[in-house]
Scaffold this motif. Structure first.
Motif, PDB file in Angstrom:
ATOM      1  N   LEU A 273       0.843  -1.211   0.000  1.00 57.16           N
ATOM      2  CA  LEU A 273       0.000   0.000   0.000  1.00 57.16           C
ATOM      3  C   LEU A 273       0.870   1.250   0.000  1.00 57.16           C
ATOM      4  N   LYS A 274       1.867   1.230   0.863  1.00 54.68           N
ATOM      5  CA  LYS A 274       2.751   2.397   1.022  1.00 54.68           C
ATOM      6  C   LYS A 274       3.468   2.748  -0.283  1.00 54.68           C
ATOM      7  N   ARG A 275       3.867   1.720  -0.997  1.00 52.01           N
ATOM      8  CA  ARG A 275       4.611   1.933  -2.251  1.00 52.01           C
ATOM      9  C   ARG A 275       3.693   2.199  -3.437  1.00 52.01           C
ATOM     10  N   GLY A 276       2.410   2.156  -3.208  1.00 49.52           N
ATOM     11  CA  GLY A 276       1.461   2.423  -4.290  1.00 49.52           C
ATOM     12  C   GLY A 276       1.336   1.274  -5.284  1.00 49.52           C
ATOM     13  N   LYS A 277       1.665   0.072  -4.838  1.00 47.40           N
ATOM     14  CA  LYS A 277       1.602  -1.099  -5.746  1.00 47.40           C
ATOM     15  C   LYS A 277       0.287  -1.865  -5.620  1.00 47.40           C
ATOM     16  N   GLY A 278      -0.528  -1.458  -4.680  1.00 43.81           N
ATOM     17  CA  GLY A 278      -1.793  -2.167  -4.496  1.00 43.81           C
ATOM     18  C   GLY A 278      -2.754  -1.892  -5.637  1.00 43.81           C
ATOM     19  N   LYS A 279      -3.569  -2.893  -5.963  1.00 39.79           N
ATOM     20  CA  LYS A 279      -4.554  -2.743  -7.045  1.00 39.79           C
ATOM     21  C   LYS A 279      -5.889  -2.270  -6.496  1.00 39.79           C
ATOM     22  N   ALA A 280      -6.176  -2.653  -5.260  1.00 42.15           N
ATOM     23  CA  ALA A 280      -7.466  -2.302  -4.669  1.00 42.15           C
ATOM     24  C   ALA A 280      -7.360  -2.410  -3.154  1.00 42.15           C
ATOM     25  N   ILE A 281      -8.285  -1.751  -2.476  1.00 40.60           N
ATOM     26  CA  ILE A 281      -8.304  -1.833  -1.013  1.00 40.60           C
ATOM     27  C   ILE A 281      -9.723  -2.170  -0.586  1.00 40.60           C
ATOM     28  N   ARG A 282      -9.827  -3.123   0.330  1.00 44.10           N
ATOM     29  CA  ARG A 282     -11.151  -3.515   0.826  1.00 44.10           C
ATOM     30  C   ARG A 282     -11.662  -2.455   1.797  1.00 44.10           C
ATOM     31  N   PHE A 283     -12.974  -2.342   1.899  1.00 42.70           N
ATOM     32  CA  PHE A 283     -13.563  -1.393   2.854  1.00 42.70           C
ATOM     33  C   PHE A 283     -13.137  -1.731   4.282  1.00 42.70           C
ATOM     34  N   SER A 284     -13.080  -3.021   4.570  1.00 40.57           N
ATOM     35  CA  SER A 284     -12.706  -3.457   5.921  1.00 40.57           C
ATOM     36  C   SER A 284     -11.286  -3.003   6.255  1.00 40.57           C
ATOM     37  N   THR A 285     -10.396  -3.076   5.270  1.00 40.61           N
ATOM     38  CA  THR A 285      -9.017  -2.634   5.462  1.00 40.61           C
ATOM     39  C   THR A 285      -8.975  -1.122   5.654  1.00 40.61           C
ATOM     40  N   LEU A 286      -9.733  -0.411   4.820  1.00 35.48           N
ATOM     41  CA  LEU A 286      -9.786   1.062   4.897  1.00 35.48           C
ATOM     42  C   LEU A 286     -10.311   1.504   6.258  1.00 35.48           C
ATOM     43  N   LEU A 287     -11.355   0.828   6.716  1.00 29.96           N
ATOM     44  CA  LEU A 287     -11.952   1.141   8.026  1.00 29.96           C
ATOM     45  C   LEU A 287     -10.925   0.917   9.138  1.00 29.96           C
TER      46      LEU A 287
END
Lengths: 216, 73
Positions: free
Chosen positions: B37-51
């Motif tokens: 996530l930090k490096r901007g390599k993620g494709k998507a983020i789950r709502f649960s993770t965001l929360l």
């Protein structure tokens, strides 16, 4: 089926494929050697030559076979029997027939081995749990092409190879007609095409899996 | 111009005086995934993770996620 049972079955199939691979490799190497050795020992005198030659061909049997009166004329008589399949001929003439009839299964064997190689590699990945490895997509596609090519080449070899073999043996008798034949497996051809299309489906699955792995 | 979503994890960790390890323990996400996530390599983020991240960092989703222009675009 439970995941554990699936893994066990995958390993079992992989082991079976490995055994088949070894057997076929030995066969592919031994077959031409045996063919050559036996072929070189075939007597030059046609009267002494007795080789069994198996070739996919067709035959028609007419009433001239059993009726001498009919056999004496030009008309072969009434068609009594007709069929086609792998026919074993007792060859007493053709020299090339022996080699030609052995070459056909050897060529088909190589095509089959290439396909088996792809399947083994695929199952190696599956046993390692790499169901969605990038390499699986081209392997499945190649397997599909092998199935397509196998089902296109086999009838061609059967017909043209059979024609050459029958021509070399010059077999014939009143009331018996021999001719080259072939089997065209349309279902096999369509199966190969379906496998090629499935490779595209797996490619999408790999892409989805990669994206899922990068979904936090 | 093409845009992408930037995850302002670095900035928020600095502001909250928290390390990546502490955040990983708080939210139950592995260091490897947080690094993605930090490096901007993620494709998507789950709502649960965001929360979970917003609760751990005491911020709004808008503080964590930011729209930015692609450099290559």
């Amino acid at each position: 089926m439970s995941p554990t049972a699936e893994i066990r079955l995958t390993k079992l199939v992989k082991r079976f494929l490995d055994v088949i691979w070894i057997v076929l490799i030995i066969g592919a190497v031994a077959w031409p050697i045996v063919t050559l050795v036996v072929g070189l020992h075939i007597p030059q005198d046609p009267a002494e030559r007795h080789t069994d030659v198996s070739v996919y061909s067709g035959f028609s049997i007419y009433s001239a076979v059993t009726d001498p009166a009919v056999a004496a004329g030009d008309d072969p008589g009434v068609l009594v029997m007709r069929g086609q399949g792998d026919v074993l001929y007792h060859n007493t003439r053709g020299m090339s027939a022996w080699y030609l009839s052995a070459a056909i299964p050897e060529i088909m064997g190589f095509i089959f081995l290439f396909g088996l190689f792809q399947v083994r590699k695929l199952f190696s990945q599956l046993v390692d749990g790499a169901w969605y490895a990038d390499e699986n997509v081209p392997r499945i596609r190649k397997l599909g092409w092998v199935v397509v090519i196998f089902n296109l080449v086999l009838p061609l070899l059967q017909y043209f190879g059979g024609r050459a073999v029958l021509g070399d043996m010059e077999l014939g008798a009143a009331g018996i007609e021999l001719y080259p034949a072939f089997q065209f497996n349309l279902l096999g051809l369509v199966t190969g095409l379906a496998i090629i299309i499935l490779a595209g489906v797996i490619r999408e699955a790999v892409s989805i899996r990669r994206e899922q792995a990068l979904t936090i | 111009m093409a845009k992408s979503v930037k995850v302002n994890l670095d900035l928020l960790l600095l502001q909250r005086k928290m390390s990546l390890t502490e955040l990983s323990e708080k939210v139950g996400i592995t260091m490897a995934n947080l690094s993605i996530l930090k490096r901007g390599k993620g494709k998507a983020i789950r709502f649960s993770t965001l929360l979970a991240l917003c609760e751990a960092l005491d911020c709004e989703p808008g503080d964590l996620l930011q729209l930015e222009d692609d450099e290559a675009g």
